[in-house]
Motif scaffolding. Structure first.
Motif, PDB file in Angstrom:
ATOM      1  N   VAL A  13     -16.697   5.546 -53.582  1.00  0.00           N
ATOM      2  CA  VAL A  13     -17.140   6.025 -55.088  1.00  0.00           C
ATOM      3  C   VAL A  13     -18.498   6.418 -54.825  1.00  0.00           C
ATOM      4  CG1 VAL A  13     -17.634   5.492 -57.513  1.00  0.00           C
ATOM      5  CG2 VAL A  13     -15.264   4.728 -56.294  1.00  0.00           C
ATOM      6  N   GLU A  14     -19.215   5.838 -54.261  1.00  0.00           N
ATOM      7  CA  GLU A  14     -20.782   6.001 -54.038  1.00  0.00           C
ATOM      8  C   GLU A  14     -20.810   7.197 -53.137  1.00  0.00           C
ATOM      9  OE1 GLU A  14     -23.444   5.213 -55.566  1.00  0.00           O
ATOM     10  OE2 GLU A  14     -22.248   3.566 -56.864  1.00  0.00           O
ATOM     11  N   VAL A  15     -19.945   7.236 -52.296  1.00  0.00           N
ATOM     12  CA  VAL A  15     -19.908   8.395 -51.141  1.00  0.00           C
ATOM     13  C   VAL A  15     -19.762   9.547 -52.047  1.00  0.00           C
ATOM     14  CG1 VAL A  15     -18.884   9.552 -49.124  1.00  0.00           C
ATOM     15  CG2 VAL A  15     -19.368   7.111 -48.939  1.00  0.00           C
ATOM     16  N   ARG A  16     -18.748   9.714 -52.839  1.00  0.00           N
ATOM     17  CA  ARG A  16     -18.334  10.752 -53.563  1.00  0.00           C
ATOM     18  C   ARG A  16     -19.698  11.027 -54.502  1.00  0.00           C
ATOM     19  NH1 ARG A  16     -14.223  13.420 -54.357  1.00  0.00           N
ATOM     20  NH2 ARG A  16     -12.581  12.104 -53.190  1.00  0.00           N
ATOM     21  N   ASN A  17     -20.272  10.008 -55.160  1.00  0.00           N
ATOM     22  CA  ASN A  17     -21.357  10.457 -56.150  1.00  0.00           C
ATOM     23  C   ASN A  17     -22.389  11.135 -55.167  1.00  0.00           C
ATOM     24  OD1 ASN A  17     -20.021   9.398 -58.146  1.00  0.00           O
ATOM     25  ND2 ASN A  17     -21.058   7.245 -57.907  1.00  0.00           N
ATOM     26  N   GLY A  18     -22.680  10.549 -53.983  1.00  0.00           N
ATOM     27  CA  GLY A  18     -23.595  11.252 -53.127  1.00  0.00           C
ATOM     28  C   GLY A  18     -23.442  12.481 -52.879  1.00  0.00           C
ATOM     29  N   VAL A  19     -22.164  12.856 -52.786  1.00  0.00           N
ATOM     30  CA  VAL A  19     -21.812  14.220 -52.320  1.00  0.00           C
ATOM     31  C   VAL A  19     -22.047  15.152 -53.597  1.00  0.00           C
ATOM     32  CG1 VAL A  19     -19.744  15.736 -51.656  1.00  0.00           C
ATOM     33  CG2 VAL A  19     -20.074  13.739 -50.255  1.00  0.00           C
ATOM     34  N   LYS A  44     -11.464  11.534 -46.988  1.00  0.00           N
ATOM     35  CA  LYS A  44     -12.632  10.764 -45.850  1.00  0.00           C
ATOM     36  C   LYS A  44     -13.083  11.830 -45.449  1.00  0.00           C
ATOM     37  CE  LYS A  44     -10.555   6.117 -46.518  1.00  0.00           C
ATOM     38  NZ  LYS A  44     -10.034   4.985 -45.764  1.00  0.00           N
ATOM     39  N   GLU A  45     -13.084  13.153 -45.608  1.00  0.00           N
ATOM     40  CA  GLU A  45     -13.827  14.060 -44.649  1.00  0.00           C
ATOM     41  C   GLU A  45     -14.378  14.899 -45.574  1.00  0.00           C
ATOM     42  OE1 GLU A  45     -10.810  16.685 -42.755  1.00  0.00           O
ATOM     43  OE2 GLU A  45     -10.705  15.103 -41.232  1.00  0.00           O
ATOM     44  N   ILE A  46     -15.998  15.182 -45.353  1.00  0.00           N
ATOM     45  CA  ILE A  46     -16.826  15.924 -45.893  1.00  0.00           C
ATOM     46  C   ILE A  46     -16.960  17.216 -44.981  1.00  0.00           C
ATOM     47  CG2 ILE A  46     -19.481  15.999 -46.821  1.00  0.00           C
ATOM     48  CD1 ILE A  46     -19.463  12.967 -46.770  1.00  0.00           C
ATOM     49  N   LEU A  63     -27.985  15.364 -47.899  1.00  0.00           N
ATOM     50  CA  LEU A  63     -26.659  14.243 -47.900  1.00  0.00           C
ATOM     51  C   LEU A  63     -27.012  12.799 -47.737  1.00  0.00           C
ATOM     52  CD1 LEU A  63     -23.713  13.707 -48.447  1.00  0.00           C
ATOM     53  CD2 LEU A  63     -23.162  14.156 -46.219  1.00  0.00           C
ATOM     54  N   ARG A  64     -27.605  12.715 -46.423  1.00  0.00           N
ATOM     55  CA  ARG A  64     -28.213  11.453 -45.912  1.00  0.00           C
ATOM     56  C   ARG A  64     -29.211  10.532 -46.791  1.00  0.00           C
ATOM     57  NH1 ARG A  64     -27.079  10.517 -40.332  1.00  0.00           N
ATOM     58  NH2 ARG A  64     -26.436  12.536 -39.496  1.00  0.00           N
ATOM     59  N   ASN A  65     -29.947  11.319 -47.520  1.00  0.00           N
ATOM     60  CA  ASN A  65     -30.856  11.091 -48.219  1.00  0.00           C
ATOM     61  C   ASN A  65     -30.283  10.569 -49.644  1.00  0.00           C
ATOM     62  OD1 ASN A  65     -33.492  10.476 -50.020  1.00  0.00           O
ATOM     63  ND2 ASN A  65     -33.840  12.652 -50.288  1.00  0.00           N
ATOM     64  N   LYS A  66     -29.170  11.423 -50.207  1.00  0.00           N
ATOM     65  CA  LYS A  66     -28.435  10.963 -51.337  1.00  0.00           C
ATOM     66  C   LYS A  66     -27.753   9.812 -51.308  1.00  0.00           C
ATOM     67  CE  LYS A  66     -30.158  14.317 -53.805  1.00  0.00           C
ATOM     68  NZ  LYS A  66     -31.101  14.133 -54.778  1.00  0.00           N
ATOM     69  N   LEU A  67     -27.116   9.378 -50.054  1.00  0.00           N
ATOM     70  CA  LEU A  67     -26.327   8.347 -49.728  1.00  0.00           C
ATOM     71  C   LEU A  67     -27.145   7.248 -49.434  1.00  0.00           C
ATOM     72  CD1 LEU A  67     -23.759   9.876 -47.154  1.00  0.00           C
ATOM     73  CD2 LEU A  67     -23.361   9.200 -49.698  1.00  0.00           C
TER      74      LEU A  67
END
Length: 161
Positions: A13-19, A44-46, A63-67
């Protein structure tokens, strides 16, 4: 008998929010105006899309910053190579690691066996269950696994006394 499970599970969920946050920033940033810069997530693929490798690197940094801000360990990201995607566009696929691979599971099992601790490790699907007689031995096993495998974002759950 006390036990715990060693797992490698990201918070999807947090990965999707970061994207999603990365998408918003790409749309508002001046240096991405008028370009084909985009990011999307499927299962599970960006997938990153851009005009050049440099642009993909910039999207990756965002992306790394947001995650990181959302508390997702960036070691979950398995970055693929950039490929041409028709015309002058470039595409890159980033896989989100989930579950312990067989090789890493065997490595954890071997590590615990070689440590001569009074605990046993058993591979169960995509997790490794560690059991022992004493809680202190299990905590020592956790510390050993974290120390010896820093490249894998492991977490420990299902701790039972």
């Amino acid at each position: 008998m006390p036990s715990f499970d060693t797992v490698c599970d990201p918070d999807l969920v947090e990965v999707r929010n970061g994207v999603d946050n990365t998408t918003k920033e790409i749309q508002t940033r001046f240096d991405f105006k008028g370009t084909s810069a985009a990011i999307e997530i499927k299962d599970k693929e960006i997938t990153l899309t851009g005009d050049a490798d440099f642009q993909l690197q910039q999207i990756q940094d965002v992306l790394r910053n947001k995650l990181t801000k959302r508390g997702v360990d960036v070691r979950f990201l398995d970055v693929g190579t950039a490929q041409k995607a028709g015309g002058d566009k470039v595409r890159q696929v980033i896989k989100v690691r989930s579950g312990i691979e067989a090789e890493t599971g065997k490595k954890i099992q071997r590590l615990i066996k070689d440590s001569k601790m009074k605990v046993q490790a058993a591979i169960q699907g995509d997790a490794v269950r560690v059991t022992g007689a004493k809680r202190d031995d299990l905590q020592a096993a956790m510390a050993l696994i974290k120390k010896e495998l820093p490249e894998v974002p492991l977490s420990f759950n299902n701790f039972r006394d």
